[in-house]
Design a protein around this motif. Structure first.
Motif, mmCIF file in Angstrom:
data_model
loop_
_atom_site.group_PDB
_atom_site.id
_atom_site.type_symbol
_atom_site.label_atom_id
_atom_site.label_comp_id
_atom_site.label_asym_id
_atom_site.label_seq_id
_atom_site.Cartn_x
_atom_site.Cartn_y
_atom_site.Cartn_z
ATOM 1 N N ASP A 55 0.812 -1.224 0.000
ATOM 2 C CA ASP A 55 0.000 0.000 0.000
ATOM 3 C C ASP A 55 0.845 1.273 0.000
ATOM 4 O O ASP A 55 0.459 2.277 -0.587
ATOM 5 N N ASP A 56 1.990 1.228 0.701
ATOM 6 C CA ASP A 56 2.766 2.474 0.811
ATOM 7 C C ASP A 56 3.784 2.626 -0.329
ATOM 8 O O ASP A 56 4.565 3.577 -0.346
ATOM 9 N N GLU A 57 3.774 1.718 -1.292
ATOM 10 C CA GLU A 57 4.811 1.775 -2.333
ATOM 11 C C GLU A 57 4.727 3.008 -3.241
ATOM 12 O O GLU A 57 5.777 3.539 -3.623
ATOM 13 N N ARG B 142 3.921 6.044 -2.407
ATOM 14 C CA ARG B 142 4.558 7.159 -1.675
ATOM 15 C C ARG B 142 6.059 6.921 -1.530
ATOM 16 O O ARG B 142 6.858 7.845 -1.677
ATOM 17 N N ARG B 143 6.416 5.670 -1.260
ATOM 18 C CA ARG B 143 7.848 5.361 -1.114
ATOM 19 C C ARG B 143 8.592 5.607 -2.434
ATOM 20 O O ARG B 143 9.730 6.061 -2.449
#
Ligand SMILES: C[S@@+](CC[C@H](N)C(=O)[O-])C[C@H]1O[C@@H](n2cnc3c(N)ncnc32)[C@H](O)[C@@H]1O
Length: 289
Positions: free
Chosen positions: A178-180, A182-183
């Motif tokens: 899910d955070d990829e 933004r990362r």
């Protein structure tokens, strides 16, 4: 980490990414001074198109498969586009047997190693232990290459700026977590903070869940001076129906690239089109002065 690129190698997204990458390399090679290619998510380097994994998805048949006939001959574009595709086609030819059906497709390290010079440097980072092992075997003995089995975000911070002060950085995550998104944008930010004159490409999928819009919006908010977005949809974008297209956020693209993509994009769109939702777009998110 479930993602394995072998299931997707040579699909429409790879085709767009690697054609653009080869144009960037070609322009960087116009100056004698060596440069660094940092591939933060390298994969294995070379893929079998008739292996069990590729046969499960057959994604490549609607990707690179549309550029070659069953006997492995190139299906040509108009001359001005074919000229722009030449470096990409040359590397594909170098890993396939002439006069035979296409059987292999290079990954980003494969394209780089065939096309870069003796003096250029290639830093390949891959976190998956099995794919890292295959990558190590693929590049074995090539003195230009350093390989690293770590997290891409750390590699980008650790290896920039390069001593050469010239380079191209590819950020190509699988977007499993899910955070990829933004990362991925943070990696671009961190890389650019360290190496503001470097050329960067951040790949993203268009999947109908808003990820593509989020990546573009957050990338644009970084307010980097020269940021171009190239996006190719091969079909209508439908929620939960997988990959409808892909895009690249390009920072500091070599100057002729936007003109080249203006010419190539519509032709690629026509060749890779799956339904009426196919679209090509090229936009400056932040234009050069
Ligand atoms: C889309 S594939 C890369 C394809 C390759 N760049 C090419 O064009 O041929 C993404 C790769 O990133 C690797 N990966 C996933 N998470 C990673 C991370 N945090 N750091 C580095 N590599 C990662 C995956 O194992 C996978 O091989």
């Amino acid at each position: 980490m479930n993602y394995r690129h072998v299931y997707h190698a040579g699909n429409h997204a790879d085709v767009l990414k690697h054609i653009v990458m080869m144009r960037v390399f070609l322009h960087l090679k116009k100056k004698d001074k060596p440069f660094l290619f940092l591939d933060a998510h390298a994969g294995t380097g070379l893929y079998a198109l008739w292996g069990d994994e590729a046969l499960k998805t057959l994604e490549w048949q609607d990707g690179v498969g549309r550029f070659y006939d069953p006997a492995g001959r190139a299906i040509p574009f108009a001359a001005e586009c074919e000229t722009l595709l030449e470096p990409w086609r040359q590397v594909i030819a170098s890993v396939n047997e002439s006069g035979q059906p296409l059987s292999r497709y290079p990954g980003s390290p494969g394209f780089a190693l065939q096309f870069l010079r003796k003096s250029d440097r290639v830093l390949l980072n891959e976190l998956h232990p099995e794919d890292h092992g295959k990558l190590a075997a693929f590049v074995s003995g090539d003195k230009r290459v350093t390989i690293n089995e770590g997290d891409a975000a750390i590699a980008v911070k650790a290896h920039l700026p390069p001593p050469e002060r010239r380079g191209f950085i590819l950020i190509d995550p699988p977007y499993e977590l899910d955070d990829e998104p933004r990362r991925a944008v943070q990696m671009l930010r961190d890389g650019h903070r360290r190496f503001a004159t470097g050329a960067f490409a951040l790949w993203y999928p268009v999947t109908g869940d808003g990820l593509a819009r989020l990546v573009a919006k957050e990338a644009q908010a970084l307010a980097m001076p020269k940021m171009l977005k190239a996006e190719l949809l091969v079909r209508e974008v439908i929620v939960d129906r997988g990959l409808a297209g892909s895009g690249l956020i390009l920072v500091n693209p070599p100057w002729p690239l936007a003109d080249e993509l203006n010419m190539l994009g519509p032709a690629l769109c026509k060749r890779l089109r799956q339904d009426d939702g196919a679209r090509w777009s090229l936009d400056w998110l932040n234009a050069p002065d």
